[in-house]
Scaffold this motif. Structure first.
Motif, PDB file in Angstrom:
ATOM      1  N   ASP A  96      -7.857  -4.350  -5.852  1.00 37.82           N
ATOM      2  CA  ASP A  96      -6.632  -3.900  -6.529  1.00 37.82           C
ATOM      3  C   ASP A  96      -6.492  -2.382  -6.480  1.00 37.82           C
ATOM      4  OD1 ASP A  96      -8.770  -3.535  -8.266  1.00 37.82           O
ATOM      5  OD2 ASP A  96      -7.771  -4.415 -10.015  1.00 37.82           O
ATOM      6  N   ASN A 138     -10.043 -11.887   4.509  1.00 36.67           N
ATOM      7  CA  ASN A 138      -8.971 -12.723   3.985  1.00 36.67           C
ATOM      8  C   ASN A 138      -9.240 -14.183   4.325  1.00 36.67           C
ATOM      9  OD1 ASN A 138      -6.331 -14.156   3.948  1.00 36.67           O
ATOM     10  ND2 ASN A 138      -5.553 -12.136   3.386  1.00 36.67           N
ATOM     11  N   GLU A 173      -0.499  -3.691   7.791  1.00 36.65           N
ATOM     12  CA  GLU A 173      -1.600  -4.452   8.364  1.00 36.65           C
ATOM     13  C   GLU A 173      -1.726  -4.176   9.850  1.00 36.65           C
ATOM     14  OE1 GLU A 173      -2.711  -9.152   8.894  1.00 36.65           O
ATOM     15  OE2 GLU A 173      -2.031  -8.462   6.912  1.00 36.65           O
ATOM     16  N   ARG A 224      -1.398 -14.566  -1.241  1.00 32.26           N
ATOM     17  CA  ARG A 224      -1.807 -13.225  -0.851  1.00 32.26           C
ATOM     18  C   ARG A 224      -1.196 -12.167  -1.766  1.00 32.26           C
ATOM     19  NH1 ARG A 224      -1.199 -12.130   5.410  1.00 32.26           N
ATOM     20  NH2 ARG A 224      -2.574 -10.423   4.781  1.00 32.26           N
ATOM     21  N   GLY A 269       4.188   1.451   2.557  1.00 34.17           N
ATOM     22  CA  GLY A 269       3.190   0.773   1.752  1.00 34.17           C
ATOM     23  C   GLY A 269       1.985   0.378   2.585  1.00 34.17           C
ATOM     24  N   ALA A 270       1.321  -0.708   2.201  1.00 37.01           N
ATOM     25  CA  ALA A 270       0.147  -1.169   2.942  1.00 37.01           C
ATOM     26  C   ALA A 270       0.592  -1.826   4.247  1.00 37.01           C
ATOM     27  CB  ALA A 270      -0.651  -2.161   2.103  1.00 37.01           C
ATOM     28  N   THR A 276      -2.498   2.622  -1.876  1.00 37.67           N
ATOM     29  CA  THR A 276      -1.412   2.592  -0.885  1.00 37.67           C
ATOM     30  C   THR A 276      -0.051   2.682  -1.561  1.00 37.67           C
ATOM     31  OG1 THR A 276      -1.437   0.163  -0.876  1.00 37.67           O
ATOM     32  CG2 THR A 276      -2.756   1.276   0.789  1.00 37.67           C
ATOM     33  N   GLY A 277       0.091   2.079  -2.749  1.00 39.36           N
ATOM     34  CA  GLY A 277       1.356   2.170  -3.466  1.00 39.36           C
ATOM     35  C   GLY A 277       1.653   3.586  -3.927  1.00 39.36           C
ATOM     36  N   LEU A 322      -6.033  -2.741   6.857  1.00 37.36           N
ATOM     37  CA  LEU A 322      -4.782  -2.230   6.306  1.00 37.36           C
ATOM     38  C   LEU A 322      -4.906  -0.731   6.097  1.00 37.36           C
ATOM     39  CD1 LEU A 322      -5.444  -5.147   4.514  1.00 37.36           C
ATOM     40  CD2 LEU A 322      -2.971  -4.889   4.366  1.00 37.36           C
ATOM     41  N   PRO A 356      -2.521   2.945   4.528  1.00 35.82           N
ATOM     42  CA  PRO A 356      -1.322   3.421   3.833  1.00 35.82           C
ATOM     43  C   PRO A 356      -0.304   3.995   4.806  1.00 35.82           C
ATOM     44  CG  PRO A 356      -3.125   4.965   3.521  1.00 35.82           C
ATOM     45  CD  PRO A 356      -3.697   3.780   4.234  1.00 35.82           C
ATOM     46  N   TYR A 397      -4.946  -1.406  -3.105  1.00 45.06           N
ATOM     47  CA  TYR A 397      -3.493  -1.566  -3.093  1.00 45.06           C
ATOM     48  C   TYR A 397      -2.812  -0.527  -3.990  1.00 45.06           C
ATOM     49  CZ  TYR A 397      -3.725  -5.874  -0.412  1.00 45.06           C
ATOM     50  OH  TYR A 397      -3.929  -6.790   0.586  1.00 45.06           O
ATOM     51  N   GLU A 398      -3.469  -0.169  -5.087  1.00 45.47           N
ATOM     52  CA  GLU A 398      -2.927   0.877  -5.953  1.00 45.47           C
ATOM     53  C   GLU A 398      -2.842   2.205  -5.193  1.00 45.47           C
ATOM     54  OE1 GLU A 398      -4.713   3.346  -9.677  1.00 45.47           O
ATOM     55  OE2 GLU A 398      -4.599   1.171  -9.968  1.00 45.47           O
TER      56      GLU A 398
END
Length: 215
Positions: free
Chosen positions: A168, A105, A123, A47, A120-121, A174-175, A114, A116, A171-172
Motif C-alpha cells: 500500500d 501478482n 505497469e 487487483r 500514476g502506477a 505513485t499516487g 510498476l 511512477p 501505491y501511495e
C-alpha cells in the motif's frame, strides 16, 4: 420591520457558511468508522486495495480466510545492504525512470514491474530472466509475500537502493508523485517527496533474520 431576506441574499450568505465536515472513512468490509491511519487489505481478485478496521485486518491475516480473496497488508520493512543489484541488472528491467516496485501478482501468475508516472502506477512487462537476475542479486526477492508486499528499487547515478515494503505504501508513493509531477522528469517537488519517502523507509527498514520467510 425589516423585509425577509431574498433568495439572492440567502445565496450570498451561503458563501460564508463553514464547509461541511468530510465524511469519516469506513472499513470497506464491515462499515466501522476508521480514525487516522489504518490497515489495508488487498483484493486479489479485483487487483485493488480496501481500507480495513483492526478487526477485519486481523481476520484476514490468516491464510485462506474468507476464501482467500482478501489479504491483509503486513507492516514490515526490510533492507539488503549486501545486494548486488548493479547497472546491468537494472537495465534488464527496462524501467524508464529511476524508481520501480516489483510485485508477485497471484491473479496474473507472475511478477510484474510498476513505476511512477504522470498517470500514476504504470505497469511494465517483466521478462522472467530479468526477475531471475533480481532474485540472484538480493535475498529480499525470495522473502516477498505475494500480492501484499513490494520490492522497491531506486536507481540514483551508479547506486541502487533495495527495500521490501508494504504494497500500500508503494501505491501511495505513485499516487503522491502523480499529483506532484511536473515536466519530463517529475520536477523538484516530486524529487523532494521521493527523497523524503526513501529517508523514512531507510529509517524503518531492518535486515532480515535468517528465519524470515514469506508470511
Amino acid at each position: 420591520m425589516s423585509a425577509p431576506p431574498t433568495a439572492a441574499a440567502h445565496r450570498g450568505l451561503r458563501r460564508f457558511r463553514a464547509p461541511a465536515p468530510p465524511s469519516p472513512e469506513r472499513c470497506e468490509l464491515c462499515g466501522a468508522e476508521l480514525g487516522g491511519r489504518h490497515r489495508h487489505l488487498v483484493d486479489t481478485r479485483n487487483r485493488g486495495l480496501a481500507c480495513a478496521c483492526p478487526h477485519c485486518a486481523l481476520l484476514f491475516e490468516r491464510p485462506g480466510a474468507g476464501g482467500g480473496q482478501f489479504r491483509t497488508v503486513p507492516d514490515r520493512f526490510l533492507t539488503d545492504p549486501a545486494h548486488r543489484l548493479d547497472e546491468v541488472v537494472w537495465d534488464r528491467l527496462r524501467i524508464p525512470v529511476g524508481v520501480a516496485f516489483l510485485l508477485d501478482n497471484t491473479a496474473l501468475g507472475r511478477v510484474v514491474a510498476l513505476y511512477p508516472s504522470p498517470a500514476g502506477a504504470t505497469e511494465s512487462e517483466l521478462d522472467p530472466a530479468a526477475w531471475q537476475a533480481v532474485r540472484d542479486a538480493t535475498r529480499l526477492a525470495d522473502l516477498l509475500a505475494p500480492d501484499v508486499e513490494a520490492l522497491l528499487l531506486h536507481r540514483d547515478d551508479d547506486r541502487t537502493d533495495c527495500h521490501l515494503i508494504p504494497v500500500d505504501l508503494a501505491y501511495e508513493l505513485t499516487g503522491r508523485l502523480r499529483l506532484l509531477w511536473r515536466g519530463f522528469d517529475g520536477g523538484a517537488e516530486a524529487r523532494a517527496a521521493l527523497a523524503d519517502f526513501f529517508a523514512d523507509v531507510t529509517c524503518r527498514a531492518r535486515e532480515p533474520r535468517e528465519e524470515a520467510r514469506r508470511p
